[in-house]
Scaffold this motif. Structure first.
Motif, PDB file in Angstrom:
ATOM      1  N   SER A   1     -10.755   1.084  -7.632  1.00 18.39           N
ATOM      2  CA  SER A   1     -11.339   0.622  -6.641  1.00 18.39           C
ATOM      3  C   SER A   1     -12.807   1.090  -6.674  1.00 18.39           C
ATOM      4  CB  SER A   1     -10.836   0.964  -5.204  1.00 18.39           C
ATOM      5  OG  SER A   1     -11.637   0.609  -4.130  1.00 18.39           O
TER       6      SER A   1
ATOM      7  N   CYS B 124     -11.378   6.725  -4.950  1.00 20.34           N
ATOM      8  CA  CYS B 124     -10.475   5.847  -5.463  1.00 20.34           C
ATOM      9  C   CYS B 124     -11.038   5.286  -6.842  1.00 20.34           C
ATOM     10  CB  CYS B 124     -10.044   4.619  -4.550  1.00 20.34           C
ATOM     11  SG  CYS B 124      -9.534   5.104  -2.831  1.00 20.34           S
ATOM     12  N   ARG B 125     -11.934   5.858  -7.327  1.00 27.09           N
ATOM     13  CA  ARG B 125     -12.658   5.288  -8.477  1.00 27.09           C
ATOM     14  C   ARG B 125     -11.995   5.954  -9.793  1.00 27.09           C
ATOM     15  NH1 ARG B 125     -17.602   6.250  -5.411  1.00 27.09           N
ATOM     16  NH2 ARG B 125     -18.501   4.266  -4.726  1.00 27.09           N
TER      17      ARG B 125
ATOM     18  N   ASN C  54      -7.781  -3.423 -12.925  1.00 24.15           N
ATOM     19  CA  ASN C  54      -9.032  -3.724 -12.184  1.00 24.15           C
ATOM     20  C   ASN C  54     -10.211  -2.958 -12.889  1.00 24.15           C
ATOM     21  OD1 ASN C  54      -7.492  -4.817 -10.233  1.00 24.15           O
ATOM     22  ND2 ASN C  54      -7.637  -3.329  -8.876  1.00 24.15           N
TER      23      ASN C  54
ATOM     24  N   ASP D 281      -4.343  -7.002  -3.807  1.00 20.12           N
ATOM     25  CA  ASP D 281      -5.291  -6.336  -3.068  1.00 20.12           C
ATOM     26  C   ASP D 281      -4.635  -4.785  -3.022  1.00 20.12           C
ATOM     27  OD1 ASP D 281      -3.416  -6.772  -1.333  1.00 20.12           O
ATOM     28  OD2 ASP D 281      -4.771  -7.470   0.212  1.00 20.12           O
TER      29      ASP D 281
ATOM     30  N   LYS E  25     -14.312   2.162  -4.050  1.00 16.66           N
ATOM     31  CA  LYS E  25     -14.291   2.925  -2.799  1.00 16.66           C
ATOM     32  C   LYS E  25     -14.247   4.291  -3.177  1.00 16.66           C
ATOM     33  CE  LYS E  25     -12.259  -0.442   0.262  1.00 16.66           C
ATOM     34  NZ  LYS E  25     -11.067  -0.796   1.193  1.00 16.66           N
TER      35      LYS E  25
ATOM     36  N   ARG F 266       1.083  -1.330  -0.068  1.00 22.07           N
ATOM     37  CA  ARG F 266       0.092   0.006   0.112  1.00 22.07           C
ATOM     38  C   ARG F 266       0.855   1.344  -0.138  1.00 22.07           C
ATOM     39  NH1 ARG F 266      -0.004   2.684   4.767  1.00 22.07           N
ATOM     40  NH2 ARG F 266       0.628   1.432   6.698  1.00 22.07           N
TER      41      ARG F 266
ATOM     42  N   CYS G 239      -4.763   1.568  -9.957  1.00 21.93           N
ATOM     43  CA  CYS G 239      -5.540   0.370  -9.638  1.00 21.93           C
ATOM     44  C   CYS G 239      -6.752   0.785  -9.153  1.00 21.93           C
ATOM     45  CB  CYS G 239      -5.017  -0.416  -8.432  1.00 21.93           C
ATOM     46  SG  CYS G 239      -3.306  -1.122  -8.819  1.00 21.93           S
TER      47      CYS G 239
ATOM     48  N   GLU H 236      -4.612  -0.988  -3.497  1.00 19.20           N
ATOM     49  CA  GLU H 236      -5.565   0.100  -3.625  1.00 19.20           C
ATOM     50  C   GLU H 236      -4.905   1.360  -3.686  1.00 19.20           C
ATOM     51  OE1 GLU H 236      -8.750   0.073  -0.742  1.00 19.20           O
ATOM     52  OE2 GLU H 236      -9.611  -1.791  -1.683  1.00 19.20           O
TER      53      GLU H 236
END
Length: 450
Positions: free
Chosen positions: A355, A360-361, A379, A333, A357, A311, A353, A335
Motif C-alpha cells: 500500500s 503499509c509500504r 500491488n 482492495d 499508506k 481485511r 499486499c 490492505e
C-alpha cells in the motif's frame, strides 16, 4: 505407480515416463537380477492390482532367486497374494506383552507409578495385539498424549496432514524448542517438486491411540449441541456453534491453547494457535484477536477463491509472539494492517499486499528478518522507485525459496481510458524489479503483470 518409481530410485535410476513405459523399464532392470522385496502391512484387496505388480516384478525371465514377502492384517489380502506356500501366522501378543513393551520403552528401568500402570494397561488393550502400536506408544507415550487433538482435528483416520500445520500445532503445545522441528511416526510423506516435505499420513493405529490418550483434554463438536465438561479442555475444534456455546467457552475454557473457532476469542489469554479457515461467512476478524498476546499461529485459509478476506485486524502489530500468519484469497482492495514489520518473530507470511499508506509500504518487509518458505508480493505498481524496493531486503531472505512478484493491472483501468501506463511508468517498473533482486539460491520466481 509410486512403488515402481521407488524401486527404480533404489536401483539408481530416474524415470518420469508413462505407466506402461515405467513397467517396461522395471522389467528390463530386474530381468537378470535376484532380489527380495518385503511389502509390509499391505491393504490393497484388488486382484488385478496385485497380479499386475507380481507379473511386472517377476519379469520375462524365469531365473530363480526372486522372492516377494507380504505382511498384512487382512484375510482377503492373504487369499489374493498366497499363490504357492501356506501363509505364516504370527502369534498374537497378549495385553501383558503389549504393556511390557510400552513400559520398557517409556520408563526403562524406573519404577512405574500406580496411575500410569492403570492407564498403561488400558492403552495396551487398545494396541490390538500389535507390536508396532506398542512400540510407537512406548517411544513417544507422553508425546502422543499431547498430539491427540491434532489427529482429532482431521476427524477421519488416514487423512492428509499439512506439514507446516502439524509442526505449528506441536509448537502450540510447547513440544518444540526454538528453531526445532520434531519427527513423528508417519507413512507416505508427500514432497513438492523441490524436494520439500509438504504433508504426511499417520498410521491408523497411531491415530486410534492418540485419540484415546487425549480424550480428557480435547473436544470436537461437529454438530449443533451444548458443550459440557470443558473446564479443563486445552484443544477445541467447533464447526457449528450457537451464541450460548460461545459464551460458555469464553467463560469456562481458560486453559485453551489450540482453537478452531469462528468467533471473538479475546479473553482466551493462553491461546497459541487459532484456525478460522474455511469459515466462508467470515470476511473480517474481530479486533479482540489482537489481545491474544501468546498467539503463535493464525490461519485464515480458504478452500475456494470465491470466499475472500476483506481485511485483517488493524492492531495485529501487538501480537509480538506471532510466528505464522496464513492468508490466501483476499479482495482486490485488501490492505495489510499497519506496522506489520513490528512482528519480529514472524516466519510465515505467504501474502503481502503493498500500500502507499504509512506503515503499509514495502519497507515493512525489510524488518521481517526470519521469513521463510513462499512469499507473494502484490500491488508492486505502488512502489515508487528502486530505492524503496531495496528497503524490502529481498536478497537477504535466504530461507524463502519461492517469490511471486505481482503488478496489479486493474488499478490502471477505468471506463474512460484503456490504460494509464506510459513509457515513464514502464521504466519505473524495471527499476523496481531491480530493487527486488532475490538471493542466488532461489528455487522459483514468478513475475506477473510486469
Amino acid at each position: 505407480m509410486m512403488i515402481f518409481k521407488r524401486i527404480l530410485e533404489l536401483l539408481g535410476k530416474d524415470f518420469g515416463g508413462s505407466t506402461e513405459a515405467l513397467v517396461q523399464k522395471i522389467a528390463e532392470e530386474l530381468k537378470d537380477k535376484r532380489y527380495l522385496i518385503v511389502l509390509d502391512d499391505l491393504w490393497n484387496e484388488e486382484d488385478d492390482v496385485w497380479n499386475a505388480f507380481k507379473n511386472t516384478m517377476m519379469g520375462p525371465s524365469s531365473n530363480k532367486g526372486k522372492l516377494i514377502i507380504v505382511t498384512t492384517r487382512k484375510e482377503n489380502v492373504v487369499s489374493i497374494v498366497n499363490t504357492c506356500d501356506h501363509p505364516s501366522r504370527s502369534r498374537s501378543l497378549t495385553e501383558g506383552d503389549c504393556w511390557s513393551i510400552i513400559r520398557t520403552l517409556a520408563f526403562q528401568d524406573k519404577e512405574v507409578p500406580e496411575q500410569f500402570e492403570i492407564t498403561g494397561l488400558e492403552i495396551a488393550r487398545k494396541c490390538r495385539s500389535l507390536a508396532l502400536a506398542a512400540n510407537v506408544i512406548g517411544r513417544g507415550k507422553l508425546l502422543f498424549y499431547n498430539l491427540g487433538f491434532q489427529i482429532l482435528k482431521r476427524v477421519r483416520r488416514d487423512s492428509i496432514m499439512d506439514r507446516e500445520d502439524l509442526i505449528q500445532l506441536w509448537m502450540s503445545e510447547g513440544l518444540l524448542s526454538n528453531n526445532q522441528e520434531s519427527e513423528m511416526e508417519t507413512t507416505e510423506p508427500k514432497k513438492d517438486k523441490y524436494g520439500n516435505i509438504i504433508s504426511c499420513k499417520m498410521h491408523d493405529l497411531v491415530h486410534d491411540l492418540a485419540c484415546l490418550v487425549s480424550k480428557s483434554e480435547s473436544f470436537m463438536n461437529t454438530e449443533v449441541r451444548t458443550v459440557d465438561d470443558i473446564l479443563q479442555v486445552r484443544h477445541l475444534a467447533i464447526e457449528s456453534i450457537g451464541e450460548e456455546i460461545v459464551k460458555d467457552i469464553k467463560e469456562r475454557a481458560s486453559y485453551l491453547r489450540t482453537l478452531i473457532l469462528p468467533t471473538s476469542v479475546g479473553t482466551l489469554k493462553h491461546l497459541r494457535y487459532l484456525d478460522v479457515s474455511d469459515n466462508n461467512d467470515l470476511t473480517t476478524l474481530s479486533e479482540s484477536i489482537c489481545k491474544l498476546y501468546n498467539l503463535q499461529t493464525l490461519r485464515i485459509l480458504r478452500r475456494y477463491s470465491s470466499y475472500k478476506l476483506q481485511r485483517l485486524p488493524r492492531d495485529l502489530q501487538f501480537l509480538t509472539r506471532l510466528k505464522h500468519l496464513y492468508t490466501q484469497y483476499v479482495t482486490n482492495d485488501f490492505e495489510m494492517p499497519p506496522k506489520i514489520g513490528s512482528l519480529s518473530c514472524l516466519q510465515t507470511l505467504p501474502l503481502f499486499c503493498v500500500s502507499d499508506k504509512e506503515g503499509c509500504r514495502i519497507d515493512e518487509l525489510g524488518k521481517l528478518k526470519k521469513l521463510k518458505g513462499k512469499l507473494q508480493i502484490r500491488n508492486l505498481e505502488l512502489v515508487s522507485c528502486k530505492t524503496e524496493a531495496e528497503h524490502a531486503d529481498m536478497a537477504v531472505k535466504l530461507n524463502i525459496y519461492q517469490f511471486y512478484f505481482y503488478w496489479t493491472r486493474y488499478r490502471y483501468f477505468n471506463d474512460e481510458s484503456e490504460s494509464m501506463y506510459s513509457t515513464e511508468s514502464n521504466i519505473n517498473e524495471e527499476s523496481v524489479l531491480e530493487g527486488l533482486q532475490p538471493h542466488e539460491k532461489l528455487k522459483c520466481l514468478t513475475i506477473d503483470g510486469f
